[in-house]
Motif scaffolding. Structure first.
Motif, PDB file in Angstrom:
ATOM      1  N   THR A 179       0.831  -1.201   0.000  1.00 31.83           N
ATOM      2  CA  THR A 179       0.000   0.000   0.000  1.00 31.83           C
ATOM      3  C   THR A 179       0.867   1.253   0.000  1.00 31.83           C
ATOM      4  N   ARG A 218       1.858   6.538  -6.937  1.00 25.41           N
ATOM      5  CA  ARG A 218       0.746   7.362  -7.391  1.00 25.41           C
ATOM      6  C   ARG A 218       1.110   8.853  -7.337  1.00 25.41           C
ATOM      7  N   ASP A 277      -5.997   2.701 -13.112  1.00 26.85           N
ATOM      8  CA  ASP A 277      -7.020   3.299 -12.258  1.00 26.85           C
ATOM      9  C   ASP A 277      -7.168   2.563 -10.928  1.00 26.85           C
ATOM     10  N   THR A 302      -6.658   1.493  -7.250  1.00 21.81           N
ATOM     11  CA  THR A 302      -6.184   2.224  -6.077  1.00 21.81           C
ATOM     12  C   THR A 302      -5.025   1.473  -5.431  1.00 21.81           C
ATOM     13  N   GLN A 331      -6.312  -1.534  -3.677  1.00 24.53           N
ATOM     14  CA  GLN A 331      -6.665  -2.653  -4.565  1.00 24.53           C
ATOM     15  C   GLN A 331      -5.417  -3.414  -5.004  1.00 24.53           C
TER      16      GLN A 331
END
Length: 393
Positions: A93, A100, A135, A137, A140
């Motif tokens: 994460t 990102r 796309d 996240t 995810q």
């Protein structure tokens, strides 16, 4: 395909471009030649193909071997594995979130804030990097990493985790015995190809005196080698009672198309993950192997130690090849900071037919089942009982 598989199809297409960087690597004849070379501008490159003729003066060929997985020394209970994989998910994460924000892979690695975290991040960086511009996240992506971890990947540094969890000493019940048990030998995957005959990889059974096949119901069957194709890493096993084997799987006689959806059923990390069959899916990434070797398919199907010898199956339920090996990408990443392309391999089914024809007492496949399912779940349900564990001691 199944509904759950369809839900992740957009992610899978991106993940195919990324290399699943794992520390567990199948050691096989195709692991692997990589060229390191310097171009005329002084830039260093790593490639599977030889460098251009005008730029190969400084080229060197590296032979890469599999990294020993620390998890091989332990038998993790399900709750301990889940806790370890939760740590991996948290790290994924953070790494995905850092990317990102526009960070490079190198910067994302140092985001772990610890030497141990950085080592673990090196195992997942290739997979996470494949979602950099998607796309999906960060949570995810991390969820997919968690599922891979629970299937036996990303365990190269599990020992340091166990030392933190058990500061007074890792329990003997978690440490694997060094001898006198099944873990002292090798294990892989095998499946009947004709009545009384079973296929696996030669590197799984070579040098072993005792071979045992274990059916899905736990039945043990003694086996022996009937024929070998060492060059193509295939071994044909036979048993005394052909009726003791499950139904043979059908072989595909024509080549699979580029981009075909395929899957394998196997037994990775037998003592870590247990004896229930594991299913992974992907596509045929190339109809040839290293240097356009037409004996092999390159596939995006995730494979781990123990998948060796497993059937590579198309969506018609036919075997198109035998899972053989994968490149040790972690070593390349640590050397160069760059990720090589996906290089998992399966030997084509035609070579199985050739081995059958060259083995006394065997013949072309016969008595094969004819799967009727149309989804991954339906085909798996029909085929899984014919896929067996092979123990070589």
């Amino acid at each position: 395909m199944s509904t759950s598989a369809g839900r992740f199809r957009p992610f899978r297409a991106l993940a195919i471009a990324a290399l699943l960087v794992t520390a567990a690597v199948l050691v096989s004849p195709v692991s692997a030649a990589i060229y390191k070379w310097v171009d005329e501008q002084g830039n260093t490159h790593f490639s599977q193909s030889p460098p251009p003729a005008k730029q190969n003066k400084k080229a060197s060929k590296m032979k890469l071997h599999g990294i020993k997985d620390d998890a091989d020394k332990f038998q993790l209970p399900p709750d301990v594995l889940a806790d370890y994989c939760a740590d991996i998910r948290e790290l994924a994460t953070k790494v995905a979130g850092k990317m990102r924000s526009g960070a490079s892979a190198g910067s994302a690695l140092t985001h772990s804030h610890s030497d141990e975290g950085e080592l673990l991040a090196k195992q997942i960086i290739g997979y996470v990097y494949g979602f950099k511009n998607s796309d999906a996240t960060a949570h995810q992506v991390a969820g997919l990493v968690y599922k891979q971890c629970m299937n036996g990947a990303y365990t190269a540094h599990v020992e340091s985790f166990l030392e933190r969890r058990y500061p007074d000493g890792i329990p003997d019940s978690i440490r694997k015995p060094s001898k006198g048990t099944e873990t002292a030998g090798k294990s892989g995957t095998a499946w009947p190809v004709s009545r009384g005959f079973v296929i696996t990889n030669n590197h799984v059974v070579s040098g072993s005196e005792t071979l045992t096949l274990i059916r899905s119901d736990g039945t043990r069957i003694s086996a022996r080698v009937a024929g070998r194709d060492k060059e193509n890493d295939l071994a044909l096993l036979t048993v005394d009672d052909p009726g003791s084997l499950p139904p043979p799987l059908p072989l595909r006689t024509s080549a699979a198309d580029l981009g075909s959806e395929v899957f394998t059923i196997g037994f990775p990390h037998l003592d870590l993950m247990g004896r229930s069959p594991k299913v992974t899916e992907g596509i045929v990434s190339s109809q040839t192997g290293l240097h356009d070797d037409d004996r092999y398919y390159q596939i995006s199907v995730p494979v781990q130690a123990g998948n060796s010898g497993g059937p590579l199956i198309d969506m018609d339920g036919q075997v198109i090849g035998v899972v053989t090996g994968k490149l040790n990408a972690l070593a390349i990443f640590e050397r160069s900071g760059n990720l090589p392309e996906n290089v998992n391999y399966a030997i084509k089914s035609k070579l199985i037919t050739d081995l059958l024809g060259n083995t006394t007492g065997s013949d072309r496949p016969r008595g094969s089942m004819q799967p009727t399912g149309t989804t991954l779940a339906e085909l798996t349900a029909e085929i899984k009982s014919s896929v067996m564990i092979v123990l070589a001691e």
